[in-house]
Structure formats: C-alpha cells, structure tokens
Design an enzyme around this catalytic site. Structure first.
Site, mmCIF file in Angstrom:
data_model
loop_
_atom_site.group_PDB
_atom_site.id
_atom_site.type_symbol
_atom_site.label_atom_id
_atom_site.label_comp_id
_atom_site.label_asym_id
_atom_site.label_seq_id
_atom_site.Cartn_x
_atom_site.Cartn_y
_atom_site.Cartn_z
ATOM 1 N N LYS A 60 26.113 40.190 34.704
ATOM 2 C CA LYS A 60 27.462 40.305 34.125
ATOM 3 C C LYS A 60 27.666 39.210 33.073
ATOM 4 O O LYS A 60 27.553 38.038 33.378
ATOM 5 C CB LYS A 60 28.500 40.185 35.237
ATOM 6 C CG LYS A 60 28.410 41.304 36.278
ATOM 7 C CD LYS A 60 29.332 41.075 37.452
ATOM 8 C CE LYS A 60 28.969 39.846 38.234
ATOM 9 N NZ LYS A 60 29.704 39.683 39.482
ATOM 10 N N THR B 236 41.703 36.008 36.330
ATOM 11 C CA THR B 236 40.375 36.605 36.526
ATOM 12 C C THR B 236 39.770 36.266 37.890
ATOM 13 O O THR B 236 38.623 36.631 38.162
ATOM 14 C CB THR B 236 39.395 36.115 35.438
ATOM 15 O OG1 THR B 236 39.404 34.683 35.458
ATOM 16 C CG2 THR B 236 39.773 36.624 34.070
ATOM 17 N N GLY C 280 38.442 36.567 41.333
ATOM 18 C CA GLY C 280 38.104 37.719 42.182
ATOM 19 C C GLY C 280 37.474 38.886 41.439
ATOM 20 O O GLY C 280 37.218 39.932 42.030
ATOM 21 N N THR C 281 37.176 38.699 40.138
ATOM 22 C CA THR C 281 36.586 39.832 39.398
ATOM 23 C C THR C 281 35.194 40.193 39.947
ATOM 24 O O THR C 281 34.847 41.372 40.033
ATOM 25 C CB THR C 281 36.466 39.558 37.885
ATOM 26 O OG1 THR C 281 35.969 38.249 37.715
ATOM 27 C CG2 THR C 281 37.771 39.696 37.166
ATOM 28 N N GLY C 282 34.410 39.177 40.329
ATOM 29 C CA GLY C 282 33.055 39.440 40.845
ATOM 30 C C GLY C 282 33.108 40.226 42.148
ATOM 31 O O GLY C 282 32.389 41.219 42.325
ATOM 32 N N CYS C 283 33.982 39.766 43.063
ATOM 33 C CA CYS C 283 34.114 40.468 44.361
ATOM 34 C C CYS C 283 34.574 41.901 44.125
ATOM 35 O O CYS C 283 34.080 42.850 44.748
ATOM 36 C CB CYS C 283 35.157 39.784 45.254
ATOM 37 S SG CYS C 283 34.901 38.025 45.452
#
Ligand SMILES: Cc1ncc(COP(=O)(O)OP(=O)(O)O)c(N)n1
Ligand code: 3NM
Ligand code: MG
Length: 543
Positions: A222, A255, A257-260
C-alpha cells in the site's frame, strides 16, 4: 512475554465462508503459540478436524459442516487487538465488515487503552484465552473455506513502531508462508525486507515480488505514504501479474484505522465470493470513499483521527451487484437509449435494449428524458435483467434515484447534473459512475471526484441532443490525453466515422457511445452488429 507485541498488534483475518461446498485443506499452524490445524476428515465426511494447542494443552475439536449449505451467511473471523478509541483494531474490523454486509466474529489478543493522541496502555490477553476464544468461535460456526488475510501491523500510519524483531521473524517465517494475501504499507514492506529503501512505484513492485518469495499467495503493497505522489498507488502482485491500483489521495487527518479497514474489507469481499483482485479493488474504493466522506469529522484532539465506515454507505442497496466491477473495455460499444426514437419505431425500452445487447452492445445507458418515474423504474428493472443475462452493465442517465430504486450498475451524469462526489456517496464504492467532459480540466476533475469513466463529445454534430457544443476529434484527443480515466466518445458517431474516432491513437479512448445509429433504425441488432464490426476492425489496426 517475548511475543507480547506480536499478540497485541498482529492483525489477522480468517475468512470463513460458509456457503462454499469446498473444504480448505490449508493447514494453519504455529499460530502464535497455538497450533491450529485444519484438515478434511475423510472418515466422517462433512466434518472438519481442528486441533488447538496452547502451552502444550491440546483442545481437539471436530466441526460439523454437513448442514453448512443451510447457512449462507458470509463470515469473517478477525484476530486482533482492541482499540478503545475505536478507530483501528477489532472495532475497525467490526465496522468494516458490517458496512460491507458481512458477519464478523472476533478473537481479541490484547486490550489497548488508546485515543487519537496515542497508546496509553496495553493489556495482553493470555495465550490460553486467545486459544479458548478461537475454539469457541470455530467449534460452533461452520467452516467450509478458510482464507488468510495478514495485515503485518508493525508501523502505524503515524510512524509508531508497533512490533520488535521477534515479531518480524514471526511474520516472515510463520505467517506469511501460509497467507492468501499480505497487506503491508511501504514502511512495513521495507522492514519485512530488511529496511530496503521504498521511494517509488518501482521500489514497491520490487518489494511485492520479494515479499511474494516469502510464501504468501498474493501481496498488496500500500503506497498511501509514498512521497511525492499525488495519487494513492497500491501494487498488487498475484505471483504472475502486477496491478497498479490508483486512487486519488484524500486530503484528511482522519486516517487512523485505514490498514485494518482495508484488510477487513478484503476478507469481507472474499467471504462474499470475490476473487482476490476484485476484493482488493473494492476494498480500496471503499476506503477511499469512507475517507472522503469523513474528511470533516472532528473526533479527539490528536493529529490523526478515526473515520466513519457508514456515512458513505448509508443509502446503499448492495443486494444485487454484478459480480464483476466495471472494466474499461465495457465502454467498447456503448448503447444509449432514447424514448422519442423508441416511440417513433413503436417499441418498448426493453425491446430496444434486448436488440442492442443481442447485437453486441457492451454497456447500456437508459436515457429516458421524458419518462414518468414509476415507468422508468419498472422499465429499468426489466432492462437490468436482460442486460445481466448477457453480462452487460446497465447505467441510468441523470437519475440517481432511479438507479438506486432498481439497483442499476451505475449512472451517467453531466456537468450540470448531480456532482460525481455526491453521486458516489449515495451510490457507494461499487457502482459505476460516468461523467461528461468536454475539456481537459473537466477530465482531471472527474478523476479527483471519483468517477469511473468519462463520456466526451460531441465529437461530431448531432440532432439527438439540443444545443450540444461540438468538440471535434481534436477536442476528444485533448480530453483523452488529459484523462487518467477511460474515455468513451459520443456525438454524431456512426458507421462512416467510427473508425476515425477509434484511430485517434490515445490509449485512454476505449470505445464509442451512440444513440441514433442504433435506435433510430429499423433493425437495432443488425445496426449494432455492423457498428461492432467496424470498431473491432479499427481497434485491431490500432493495437
Ligand atoms: C456516455 C455518455 N456521454 C455523455 C453523455 C451526456 O450526458 P449529459 O452531459 O448529462 O447530457 P444528457 O445525456 O443528460 O443530455 C451521456 N449521456 N452519455
Ligand atoms: C447524449 C449525448 N451526449 C453528448 C455529449 O456531447 O456529451 S452527444 C449526445 C447525443 C448522442 O447521440 P447520437 O449518437 O445520436 O449523435
Ligand atoms: Mg445529464
């Protein structure tokens, strides 16, 4: 506890798909300190053996999958830490799965005290209790297929180091080799590979390949934090092909928590039956839409706030999407209906649409300027069935309400219709949105606003649309050159000039959109076939 951070911050989704008849033979073992083993029980068909071990104590379990066909609920099991601020971790996973209409069960590995300012405390859940939670969920909820989505949480978006060397070794040696997909950000990708530099898209591609060599079936690197890039670029590698997935970078502090969320969405889409690439694309679009919609949320005083998973989706009816998302080549032969022409030739909208798709139209737009709303919705529902039986997407001109009411595949809007970003927030990430553009500036804005394609014209003068400014082949070329989105040409296009349009030589031009050439004719299917032949030949010559 040596692996405390590993337990606390590792983030793993096991998607349990109940509806599939397949039983995964994938063996998941050495799961932190627990051994989990899945195997088909050939002596007792319909049963899945599972063995959990924690600190030497074995908890054997046999799961009955015999009646799993009755339970069609897509299900994600997430194994992660709790975030009291609810932006990331288990809380983000639950919200993401709920927003994607997938059931989510949870195994909590750690409880963190955190907010938008940072992590104030961590309380690790004992390993035996992690195992017990797994056992509770898996011994009751039937498993037909397991897919492992590993989000190697080691460095947060804010740059905090969340895991030490033992965790790194655990990821490299134990989790990645059995993952179906691993989803590092560029900092995590760099750490996984021994601190390699990560400054460009080509570095990301190289990293995706090297991480794939560690064993996962696919890799998503990402690039949201990539320096000097105006777009958010992710690289997906499935072991054979690289895909560069671009979206516009949303300018927001929210932003956390975008990965989770991204990992949970991928797991959710897999649970619904998507292919991995399609799951990744939908997840990326979902995150982009949620971030965009949450730009102005003010939660907490820290530099990085959470975003909301639901606002962008509040009006969405996602019940009957086509399984494939929009493909640029769908624009190849774009049939746009016209109620006056149908009246003139004495046919219904559905008859006209059926003839066009039979003749080879690759996408259809219902442009019914004077239809009553109820008639429009009723006709659209019938046309949707016809189009879907041919695998052809159906869009609605101008009317977002009609598109929502009939659950069409998307809409086409003009510069003075509903703005694209609003249409997107109403329709959600999966629907197709096309927008008319006559200038390079409008084409750039279409990309920023989250459109899927551009309709550009009038290429030639037309009687179908009043007072339409003609931009000519030159104007079309300028729009195509400026566009990051696929383009379809429209306006006065027919058998005699379609070839010249297709030959302008700009790769973003994917096809022609036509009204009168198909619908102001006696035999729509023959005209569609003839036009298909002309543009196919032109496309072959320009390849
Ligand atoms: C494929 C495609 N391109 C352009 C248009 C024109 O849309 P718009 O500018 O909104 O004009 P109307 O069609 O609403 O009159 C289109 N419909 N389709
Ligand atoms: C609906 C429409 N939009 C245009 C634009 O320039 O945006 S031209 C047009 C009409 C196209 O009809 P025909 O194929 O009969 O010329
Ligand atoms: Mg319009």
């Amino acid at each position: 506890m040596a692996n405390a951070h590993f337990l606390a911050f590792n983030h793993l989704h096991l998607h349990l798909q109940i509806s599939s008849p397949l039983v995964s033979k994938r063996v998941i073992k050495r799961f932190w300190n627990c051994d989990i083993e899945y195997s088909t029980n050939y002596q007792r068909p319909g049963f899945l053996n599972m063995k959990l071990q924690a600190n030497g104590a074995s908890i054997p379990t046999s799961i009955n999958t015999a009646d799993s066909q009755h339970n069609k609920t897509p299900h994600v099991l997430t194994v992660a830490g709790s975030d009291s601020g609810a932006g990331a971790g288990i809380q983000a996973d639950l919200k993401a799965c709920a927003a994607r209409r997938v059931y989510c069960s949870t195994v909590i590995t750690a409880v963190t005290a955190q907010n938008t300012l940072g992590v104030q405390g961590v309380n690790i859940v004992p390993e035996e209790f992690v195992a017990q939670q797994l056992n509770s969920v898996l011994s009751d909820m039937h498993v037909d297929v397991a897919a492992l989505v590993v989000d190697p949480v080691m460095i947060s978006t804010s740059g905090d180091i969340l895991a030490g060397p033992s965790v790194l070794a655990g990821f490299r040696e134990e989790l990645l080799p059995m993952a179906d997909i691993v989803t590092p950000n560029i900092k995590e990708a760099s750490v996984l590979l021994g601190d390699v530099p990560m400054n460009s898209v080509s570095d990301m591609r190289a990293a995706a390949k090297l991480i794939h060599d560690l064993g996962p079936r696919s890799v998503l690197v990402k690039g949201g934090d990539l320096p000097n890039s105006s777009d958010a670029i992710d690289i997906f590698f499935d072991g054979e092909n690289f895909y560069e997935l671009r979206s516009r970078r949303v300018n927001t502090r929210n932003t956390h928590g975008t990965g989770c969320t991204m990992a949970s969405c991928i797991a959710a889409e897999l649970a619904k039956g998507s292919s991995m690439l399609s799951a990744v694309k939908i997840a990326k679009r979902f995150v982009e839409t949620a971030l965009d919609y949450s730009k102005d949320l003010a939660i907490g005083n820290g530099v990085q706030g959470p975003f909301d998973h639901f606002l962008a989706l509040k009006n969405i009816n996602q019940s009957s999407c086509r399984s494939d998302r929009f493909k640029p080549n769908d624009l190849f032969l774009y049939a746009v209906t016209d109620s006056r022409m149908n009246r003139k030739w004495g046919r219904s909208i559905a008859e006209a649409v059926k003839a066009a798709v039979e003749g080879g139209a690759t996408i259809v737009q219902l442009r019914e300027k004077d239809a009553e709303t109820k008639d429009f919705v009723d006709a659209a529902k019938v046309c949707l069935k016809i189009c879907h039986s041919y695998g052809v997407p159906l869009l609605i001109n101008d009317r977002i309400d009609v598109a929502l009411a009939c659950d069409a595949d998307g809409v086409h809007v003009g510069q003075s219709d509903m703005p694209v970003h609003l249409a997107r927030s109403l329709l959600g990430p999966e629907k197709i949105i096309g927008v008319s553009c006559k200038t390079p500036e409008q084409a750039q804005q279409a990309w920023v606003d989250g459109a899927d394609y551009i309709g550009s014209g009038g290429v030639y003068p037309t009687n179908t649309k009043e007072n339409n400014r003609t931009i000519g082949l030159g104007g079309l070329k300028e729009v195509c050159k400026a566009s990051k989105l696929p383009v379809v040409a429209i306006g006065g296009i027919g058998l005699s000039n379609a070839r010249a349009v297709m030959e302008i030589g700009v790769p973003s031009l994917k096809g022609v959109a036509v009204v009168s050439t198909l619908f102001d004719r006696e035999c729509i299917s023959t005209e569609t076939r003839n036009l298909h032949a002309v543009i196919s030949e032109a496309a072959l010559l320009t390849q």
